[in-house]
Scaffold this motif. Structure first.
Motif, PDB file in Angstrom:
ATOM      1  N   ARG A  36       0.851  -1.191   0.000  1.00 39.64           N
ATOM      2  CA  ARG A  36       0.000   0.000   0.000  1.00 39.64           C
ATOM      3  C   ARG A  36       0.882   1.235   0.000  1.00 39.64           C
ATOM      4  O   ARG A  36       0.649   2.197  -0.702  1.00 39.64           O
ATOM      5  CB  ARG A  36      -0.862   0.007   1.270  1.00 39.64           C
ATOM      6  CG  ARG A  36      -2.183  -0.656   1.066  1.00 39.64           C
ATOM      7  CD  ARG A  36      -3.177  -0.270   2.110  1.00 39.64           C
ATOM      8  NE  ARG A  36      -2.610   0.177   3.353  1.00 39.64           N
ATOM      9  CZ  ARG A  36      -3.097  -0.156   4.536  1.00 39.64           C
ATOM     10  NH1 ARG A  36      -4.119  -0.968   4.625  1.00 39.64           N
ATOM     11  NH2 ARG A  36      -2.569   0.323   5.633  1.00 39.64           N
ATOM     12  N   LEU A  37       1.952   1.179   0.808  1.00 39.72           N
ATOM     13  CA  LEU A  37       2.839   2.332   0.889  1.00 39.72           C
ATOM     14  C   LEU A  37       3.597   2.510  -0.424  1.00 39.72           C
ATOM     15  O   LEU A  37       3.788   3.604  -0.897  1.00 39.72           O
ATOM     16  CB  LEU A  37       3.865   2.120   2.000  1.00 39.72           C
ATOM     17  CG  LEU A  37       3.398   2.450   3.403  1.00 39.72           C
ATOM     18  CD1 LEU A  37       4.511   2.154   4.384  1.00 39.72           C
ATOM     19  CD2 LEU A  37       3.012   3.915   3.504  1.00 39.72           C
ATOM     20  N   ARG A  44      -5.810   7.439   3.835  1.00 37.70           N
ATOM     21  CA  ARG A  44      -6.127   7.875   5.189  1.00 37.70           C
ATOM     22  C   ARG A  44      -4.951   7.646   6.141  1.00 37.70           C
ATOM     23  O   ARG A  44      -5.076   7.854   7.332  1.00 37.70           O
ATOM     24  CB  ARG A  44      -7.378   7.143   5.703  1.00 37.70           C
ATOM     25  CG  ARG A  44      -8.630   8.002   5.491  1.00 37.70           C
ATOM     26  CD  ARG A  44      -9.862   7.240   5.842  1.00 37.70           C
ATOM     27  NE  ARG A  44     -10.067   6.145   4.911  1.00 37.70           N
ATOM     28  CZ  ARG A  44     -10.876   5.107   5.126  1.00 37.70           C
ATOM     29  NH1 ARG A  44     -11.534   5.013   6.255  1.00 37.70           N
ATOM     30  NH2 ARG A  44     -11.034   4.175   4.221  1.00 37.70           N
ATOM     31  N   SER A  45      -3.827   7.183   5.606  1.00 35.16           N
ATOM     32  CA  SER A  45      -2.699   6.884   6.494  1.00 35.16           C
ATOM     33  C   SER A  45      -2.062   8.184   6.987  1.00 35.16           C
ATOM     34  O   SER A  45      -2.139   9.229   6.333  1.00 35.16           O
ATOM     35  CB  SER A  45      -1.661   6.026   5.770  1.00 35.16           C
ATOM     36  OG  SER A  45      -0.982   6.808   4.817  1.00 35.16           O
ATOM     37  N   PHE A  46      -1.406   8.056   8.110  1.00 39.52           N
ATOM     38  CA  PHE A  46      -0.710   9.198   8.703  1.00 39.52           C
ATOM     39  C   PHE A  46       0.422   9.647   7.760  1.00 39.52           C
ATOM     40  O   PHE A  46       0.682  10.842   7.599  1.00 39.52           O
ATOM     41  CB  PHE A  46      -0.159   8.778  10.061  1.00 39.52           C
ATOM     42  CG  PHE A  46       0.429   9.891  10.854  1.00 39.52           C
ATOM     43  CD1 PHE A  46      -0.342  10.973  11.249  1.00 39.52           C
ATOM     44  CD2 PHE A  46       1.769   9.861  11.228  1.00 39.52           C
ATOM     45  CE1 PHE A  46       0.206  12.005  11.995  1.00 39.52           C
ATOM     46  CE2 PHE A  46       2.330  10.892  11.975  1.00 39.52           C
ATOM     47  CZ  PHE A  46       1.541  11.960  12.350  1.00 39.52           C
ATOM     48  N   TRP A 137       7.582  10.790  -3.886  1.00 41.07           N
ATOM     49  CA  TRP A 137       7.064  11.212  -2.586  1.00 41.07           C
ATOM     50  C   TRP A 137       5.905  10.379  -2.059  1.00 41.07           C
ATOM     51  O   TRP A 137       5.866  10.046  -0.880  1.00 41.07           O
ATOM     52  CB  TRP A 137       6.654  12.687  -2.658  1.00 41.07           C
ATOM     53  CG  TRP A 137       7.849  13.523  -2.984  1.00 41.07           C
ATOM     54  CD1 TRP A 137       8.286  13.874  -4.231  1.00 41.07           C
ATOM     55  CD2 TRP A 137       8.812  14.026  -2.066  1.00 41.07           C
ATOM     56  NE1 TRP A 137       9.455  14.583  -4.142  1.00 41.07           N
ATOM     57  CE2 TRP A 137       9.801  14.706  -2.826  1.00 41.07           C
ATOM     58  CE3 TRP A 137       8.946  13.995  -0.679  1.00 41.07           C
ATOM     59  CZ2 TRP A 137      10.897  15.325  -2.236  1.00 41.07           C
ATOM     60  CZ3 TRP A 137      10.034  14.620  -0.088  1.00 41.07           C
ATOM     61  CH2 TRP A 137      10.989  15.264  -0.865  1.00 41.07           C
ATOM     62  N   PHE A 138       4.959  10.045  -2.914  1.00 38.05           N
ATOM     63  CA  PHE A 138       3.793   9.301  -2.442  1.00 38.05           C
ATOM     64  C   PHE A 138       3.930   7.798  -2.657  1.00 38.05           C
ATOM     65  O   PHE A 138       3.064   7.045  -2.275  1.00 38.05           O
ATOM     66  CB  PHE A 138       2.509   9.810  -3.128  1.00 38.05           C
ATOM     67  CG  PHE A 138       2.069  11.154  -2.617  1.00 38.05           C
ATOM     68  CD1 PHE A 138       1.181  11.254  -1.545  1.00 38.05           C
ATOM     69  CD2 PHE A 138       2.545  12.325  -3.178  1.00 38.05           C
ATOM     70  CE1 PHE A 138       0.779  12.482  -1.062  1.00 38.05           C
ATOM     71  CE2 PHE A 138       2.156  13.567  -2.707  1.00 38.05           C
ATOM     72  CZ  PHE A 138       1.271  13.645  -1.645  1.00 38.05           C
ATOM     73  N   ALA A 435       3.838   8.287  15.180  1.00 30.44           N
ATOM     74  CA  ALA A 435       3.856   7.601  13.882  1.00 30.44           C
ATOM     75  C   ALA A 435       3.271   6.218  14.116  1.00 30.44           C
ATOM     76  O   ALA A 435       3.444   5.652  15.195  1.00 30.44           O
ATOM     77  CB  ALA A 435       5.280   7.495  13.368  1.00 30.44           C
ATOM     78  N   ASP A 436       2.597   5.698  13.095  1.00 33.47           N
ATOM     79  CA  ASP A 436       1.824   4.473  13.342  1.00 33.47           C
ATOM     80  C   ASP A 436       2.676   3.211  13.349  1.00 33.47           C
ATOM     81  O   ASP A 436       2.613   2.382  12.450  1.00 33.47           O
ATOM     82  CB  ASP A 436       0.658   4.346  12.354  1.00 33.47           C
ATOM     83  CG  ASP A 436       1.055   4.759  10.945  1.00 33.47           C
ATOM     84  OD1 ASP A 436       2.268   4.955  10.716  1.00 33.47           O
ATOM     85  OD2 ASP A 436       0.160   4.887  10.104  1.00 33.47           O
ATOM     86  N   ILE A 437       3.457   3.124  14.396  1.00 39.35           N
ATOM     87  CA  ILE A 437       4.280   1.938  14.612  1.00 39.35           C
ATOM     88  C   ILE A 437       4.469   1.762  16.111  1.00 39.35           C
ATOM     89  O   ILE A 437       4.694   2.734  16.833  1.00 39.35           O
ATOM     90  CB  ILE A 437       5.641   2.092  13.908  1.00 39.35           C
ATOM     91  CG1 ILE A 437       6.547   0.936  14.293  1.00 39.35           C
ATOM     92  CG2 ILE A 437       6.327   3.386  14.270  1.00 39.35           C
ATOM     93  CD1 ILE A 437       7.745   0.815  13.413  1.00 39.35           C
ATOM     94  N   GLN A 438       4.337   0.530  16.585  1.00 34.44           N
ATOM     95  CA  GLN A 438       4.601   0.249  17.987  1.00 34.44           C
ATOM     96  C   GLN A 438       4.829  -1.239  18.157  1.00 34.44           C
ATOM     97  O   GLN A 438       4.085  -2.043  17.624  1.00 34.44           O
ATOM     98  CB  GLN A 438       3.427   0.716  18.877  1.00 34.44           C
ATOM     99  CG  GLN A 438       3.682   0.539  20.367  1.00 34.44           C
ATOM    100  CD  GLN A 438       4.948   1.258  20.835  1.00 34.44           C
ATOM    101  OE1 GLN A 438       5.131   2.442  20.576  1.00 34.44           O
ATOM    102  NE2 GLN A 438       5.836   0.543  21.508  1.00 34.44           N
ATOM    103  N   VAL A 439       5.869  -1.583  18.881  1.00 33.72           N
ATOM    104  CA  VAL A 439       6.129  -3.002  19.169  1.00 33.72           C
ATOM    105  C   VAL A 439       6.204  -3.202  20.682  1.00 33.72           C
ATOM    106  O   VAL A 439       6.192  -2.243  21.458  1.00 33.72           O
ATOM    107  CB  VAL A 439       7.458  -3.484  18.524  1.00 33.72           C
ATOM    108  CG1 VAL A 439       7.378  -3.419  17.017  1.00 33.72           C
ATOM    109  CG2 VAL A 439       8.657  -2.682  19.035  1.00 33.72           C
TER     110      VAL A 439
END
Ligand code: F6P
Ligand code: MG
Length: 473
Positions: A36-37, A44-46, A137-138, A435-439
Motif C-alpha cells: 500500500r505504501l 487515510r494513512s498518517f 514522494w507518495f 507515527a503508526d508503529i509500535q512493538v
C-alpha cells in the motif's frame, strides 16, 4: 495470490526480514501494508497526510524564513547575498512543487560528504522498482522520503554558498525555547533542590528521582515542531504537575531494567578509573532538550554516570531537532537567563562541557536515510563509538522509527526482534507515539487501543520507556 504476487512477496520478505523470524500471517500483513505504501500511500494513512499536508507547510515556512532574512543577507553579503537568497527560495519552492506533484526523487548534487551515501540509497530504491517506476514522494517509503526532504532543504542552501549555514527553522526553535520558559524554570528549580540533598539519598530516593526525571524527558518529546508543521508547540505548564496523571499513558514501562542496569554499574565499579558512560541520542531542542540536560546532570550528580555523550544533528532536521548551534545556544541562554535557577543550571552545564564530563558529537549517519540496523556497516565508526556506552537513550519518535525500521510490525513483536541486530549496547527509547508503529505491547493491548482511541499511535498522547539489552554490560 498470483504467481507474480507470490514472487514479489518472497523478494520483499528477503529485503525486509533478513534472518528475522516472523510468522507467515504477520509477513503477509506486513507485505500488504508495505505494498500500500509502495504503490501509493494509503489515503487515510498518517504517512499520506504528512506528505500531502505537513511537508508542504514546512517548506512554505522555510521559504518565508529565508525571505524574511533578505535584509540580513544583504547586510552581510551585499548583492551576492540577495541573489543567493533568491536562488535558495526558488529551489525550496521547486522542492515543494516536487512533493505536491509526486515527482521522482533526484540525486543530490551539493558535494557534501554524505552525497554518495544518499545517492547510493536512491539507486537501491530504484533497483527495487520496475524500470518505468521511480522513487517518489507518495510511492516510496515514508521514512526515506521524509528524511530526504530535510536533506534537500539543506541542498537548496548549500548550493548558494553565503547561505550554507542558514537554519530555516531557527526562529521556530528559539520561539519554542522562549515559550517554555515557565516550565523550564519550574524544572530547574525542582532539580536544584534535589541536588542539594542528593548526597544523603538512599537508593530508593535516587530511584524515585530518576524515574521522575525520565518521565519528564519522555513527555518533553511531545514538544516537537515537525508534528505541528512548525506551529508553536512549547511546554506552557509545569511538567512535574502532570506526571501522575500521565502514568496510564505509558504503554511500555521498562524503567526497572534501566534502574537495575545503572545501580548495578554503580555498585560494581571496580576502581576510580572505571567510567560509567551514558549516551543520549538527542531529539528536539527547546523544552525537550532542557529535560534531557536535566536528566544528564542528574545522572552525573547521582554518580550513576561519570560521563555523558550527546549525539545531535549536523544539519537542521525535522524542524526542531538539536544541532550543535542549538545545543550551545541553549546552554548560553540558560546561563544568561534573568532567573537564578535557570542561570545556575546554565553555568553548571557549561562547566560540564568544559571539563569533558559532557561531550557533544554529531555524525552524518543521524541525518541519513538509513535505519539503525544498517549502522554497523554504513557507519562502522559510530557503531564502535556507541559500543563503548553502558546505556544509550534514544529520544523521540523518529529515532524509534529508525530503530524499528518503520515497519508495520505486529504490536506484540518484541523490541529486540524489531531492532534486527542493532545492539551496540543496552538501549532505552523514550518516545511519545507520533507515527503508526509500535512493538512490544502485551497481547490485546494494541487492539484495545485501536478501539478506545483511533489516534493513539499518532497524537503524542501515549509514550514508551522501552528497553533492550542485558542488565550487565
Ligand atoms: O512528520 C512526522 C514525524 O516524522 C513523526 O514521525 C514525528 O511526529 C515527527 O515527525 C518527529 O518526531 P520526533 O521529534 O519525536 O522525532
Ligand atoms: Mg524531532
Amino acid at each position: 495470490m498470483t504467481f507474480l504476487e507470490d514472487c514479489k512477496l518472497r523478494r520483499w520478505i528477503q529485503w525486509n526480514f533478513n534472518n528475522v523470524y516472523i510468522s507467515k500471517t504477520a509477513q503477509l500483513r506486513a507485505f500488504c501494508n508495505a505494498c500500500r505504501l509502495r504503490h501509493c500511500l494509503h489515503h487515510r494513512s498518517f504517512a499520506y497526510i504528512t506528505v500531502r499536508d505537513r511537508l508542504p507547510r514546512i517548506l512554505t515556512k522555510a521559504v518565508d524564513s529565508v525571505h524574511r532574512h533578505m535584509d540580513t543577507f544583504f547586510e552581510e553579503h551585499g548583492q551576492e547575498g540577495v541573489e543567493a537568497e533568491k536562488r535558495a527560495i526558488y529551489l525550496l519552492a521547486k522542492l515543494r512543487n516536487e512533493v505536491q506533484t509526486d515527482k521522482p526523487a533526484l540525486p543530490l548534487t551539493d558535494g557534501l560528504p554524505d552525497v554518495d551515501l544518499w545517492n547510493e540509497y536512491l539507486e537501491q530504491q530504484q533497483a527495487r522498482l520496475d524500470k518505468d517506476e521511480h522513487p517518489s514522494w507518495f510511492k516510496s517509503p515514508w521514512l526515506y522520503m521524509e528524511c530526504y526532504m530535510y536533506r534537500r532543504i539543506q541542498e537548496s542552501l548549500q548550493l548558494n554558498p553565503p547561505m550554507c549555514d542558514f537554519d530555516v527553522f531557527n526562529e521556530a526553535k528559539t520561539q519554542s525555547f522562549v515559550g517554555s520558559q515557565q516550565a523550564i524554570i519550574a524544572l530547574c528549580t525542582y532539580f536544584l533542590e534535589i541536588t542539594k540533598k542528593i548526597e544523603g539519598f538512599k537508593d530508593t530516593q535516587l530511584k524515585a528521582e530518576l524515574l521522575l526525571l525520565m518521565q519528564v524527558a519522555l513527555w518533553g518529546n511531545k514538544c516537537d515542531l515537525s508534528i505541528s508543521a512548525g506551529q508553536d508547540n512549547s511546554q506552557s505548564f509545569n511538567p512535574l504537575a502532570t506526571l501522575e496523571s500521565l502514568k496510564p499513558f505509558i504503554l511500555v514501562d521498562d524503567f526497572e531494567c534501566v534502574w537495575e542496569l545503572l545501580i548495578n554499574n554503580k555498585k560494581n565499579k571496580t576502581s576510580e578509573t572505571t567510567c560509567a558512560r551514558i549516551d543520549i541520542v538527542l531529539d528536539n531542542s527547546g523544552f525537550e532538550l532542557v529535560t534531557d540536560l536535566v536528566l544528564a546532570d542528574f545522572l552525573i550528580t547521582s554518580q550513576l554516570a561519570d560521563v555523558i555523550h550527546f549525539h545531535g544533528k549536523s544539519i537542521p532536521w525535522f524542524v526542531s531537532d538539536t544541532t550543535k548551534k542549538d545545543f550551545d545556544w541553549t546552554l548560553k541562554k540558560m546561563k544568561e537567563a534573568n532567573h537564578m535557577q535557570m542561570s545556575t543550571c546554565g553555568m553548571m552545564w557549561e562547566k560540564n562541557v568544559k571539563q569533558g564530563i559532557w561531550i557533544y558529537h554529531d555524525h552524518l549517519f543521524w541525518t541519513g536515510p538509513h535505519e539503525f540496523c544498517d549502522m554497523s556497516v554504513v557507519a562502522h565508526d559510530l557503531y564502535i563509538e556507541l559500543q563503548k556506552s553502558n546505556l544509550i537513550f534514544f529520544k523521540g519518535d523518529l529515532n524509534y522509527r529508525k530503530l524499528t525500521g518503520d515497519r508495520k510490525w505486529n504490536y506484540t513483536v518484541s523490541f529486540d526482534t524489531a531492532l534486527r541486530g542493532f545492539q551496540p549496547a543496552a538501549l532505552c527509547s523514550l518516545r511519545t507515539l507520533k507515527a503508526d508503529i509500535q512493538v512490544g505491547l502485551k497481547p490485546g493491548q494494541g487492539e484495545q487501543l485501536d478501539v478506545s482511541d483511533s489516534e493513539w499511535m499518532t497524537s503524542g498522547r501515549y509514550g514508551v520507556i522501552q528497553f533492550s539489552g542485558a542488565y550487565q554490560k
